[in-house]
Design a protein around this motif. Structure first.
Motif, mmCIF file in Angstrom:
data_model
loop_
_atom_site.group_PDB
_atom_site.id
_atom_site.type_symbol
_atom_site.label_atom_id
_atom_site.label_comp_id
_atom_site.label_asym_id
_atom_site.label_seq_id
_atom_site.Cartn_x
_atom_site.Cartn_y
_atom_site.Cartn_z
ATOM 1 N N ALA A 181 33.024 14.563 32.024
ATOM 2 C CA ALA A 181 32.386 13.268 31.659
ATOM 3 C C ALA A 181 31.695 13.431 30.309
ATOM 4 N N GLU A 213 29.174 12.477 27.097
ATOM 5 C CA GLU A 213 27.715 12.340 27.084
ATOM 6 C C GLU A 213 27.222 11.070 27.770
ATOM 7 N N ASN A 214 27.524 9.901 27.208
ATOM 8 C CA ASN A 214 26.861 8.705 27.743
ATOM 9 C C ASN A 214 27.706 8.052 28.825
ATOM 10 N N ASP A 215 28.487 8.868 29.517
ATOM 11 C CA ASP A 215 29.286 8.294 30.591
ATOM 12 C C ASP A 215 28.406 8.126 31.821
ATOM 13 N N VAL A 216 28.777 7.206 32.670
ATOM 14 C CA VAL A 216 27.972 6.967 33.869
ATOM 15 C C VAL A 216 28.513 7.819 35.023
ATOM 16 N N LYS A 217 29.598 8.550 34.762
ATOM 17 C CA LYS A 217 30.216 9.357 35.831
ATOM 18 C C LYS A 217 29.380 10.601 36.174
ATOM 19 N N ASP A 218 28.336 10.864 35.344
ATOM 20 C CA ASP A 218 27.524 12.031 35.707
ATOM 21 C C ASP A 218 26.484 11.633 36.751
#
Lengths: 215, 10
Positions: free
Chosen positions: B1, B3-8
């Protein structure tokens, strides 16, 4: 990771532990909707498909395993445990939850960020989680007496996504290009569905009376 | 994922 998200995850973990505590210790699932538990098991199964492919952190993987393990074991307890299943009220827990799954899957096929299998399944899990509490809320309104543990379970489950909304606001202002409308809208809808429950839950807490939802 | 993905998130 920010404090809102950590608080949200801990609240979510607490809701799962409260439910497991209730079912495992007093061997009763009275007032608990199996339909909602099955929907949540499906939510986690479709959301955490990346658990083997994308390693994010030990925390992330451990929490995913806890949510997967607990949701499936709760479903197993209610369906197969010789004592617990006797306290399951299948005549009251009649919400047709496949009527929730189908629209969510259709919506995920049309509204998503990327048209890949994992992304569509992940988006489906977001939409499904937003409505997964409905069978439980319907059951609470039917079964007049809501025991404390079930009330606390529903409250914590609703509060966790509310905390996630603060997390998204925080990330929006601190991370460039952090814009995820699908996640945000699904999260707000999910939290709003608890609005009336939260109202009656606080009223009962404030007046120190038993939690009762209006018929 | 990335950096600014919401998958983390969970």
């Amino acid at each position: 990771m920010n404090i809102f998200r950590l608080a949200g995850d801990m609240t979510h973990l607490a809701s799962v532990l409260v439910l497991l505590l209730k079912i495992h210790t007093i061997k009763s699932c009275a007032g608990v909707s199996l339909k909602t538990q099955e929907l949540y098991a499906l939510v986690f199964a479709t959301r955490y498909l990346d658990i083997v492919t994308d390693f994010i952190s030990v925390y992330n993987t451990v929490m995913k395993l806890i949510f997967l393990g607990s949701s499936f074991s709760i479903v197993w307890y209610i369906r197969h445990h010789r004592v617990v299943r006797r306290s399951y009220d299948k005549d009251q827990d009649t919400f047709r939850h496949y009527l929730l799954m189908i629209p969510c899957m259709l919506l995920a096929l049309f509204v998503h960020e990327k048209f890949t299998f994992k992304e569509v399944m992940w988006t489906f899990s977001l939409y499904l989680e937003a409505v997964a509490i409905l069978p439980q809320l319907v059951l609470l309104q039917r079964t007049r007496n809501i025991d404390n543990l079930t009330g606390q379970y529903v409250f914590l489950l609703g509060a966790y996504r509310g905390l996630y909304i603060f997390n998204w606001i925080y990330r929006y202002f601190t991370e460039p290009h952090f814009v995820h409308w699908i996640t945000w809208i699904a999260g707000v809808v999910q939290t709003l569905l608890y609005a009336d429950f939260f109202y009656y839950y606080f009223e009962s807490w404030k007046n120190n009376v038993r939690l009762q939802l209006p018929a | 994922a990335d950096e600014n993905d919401v998958k983390d998130e969970l």
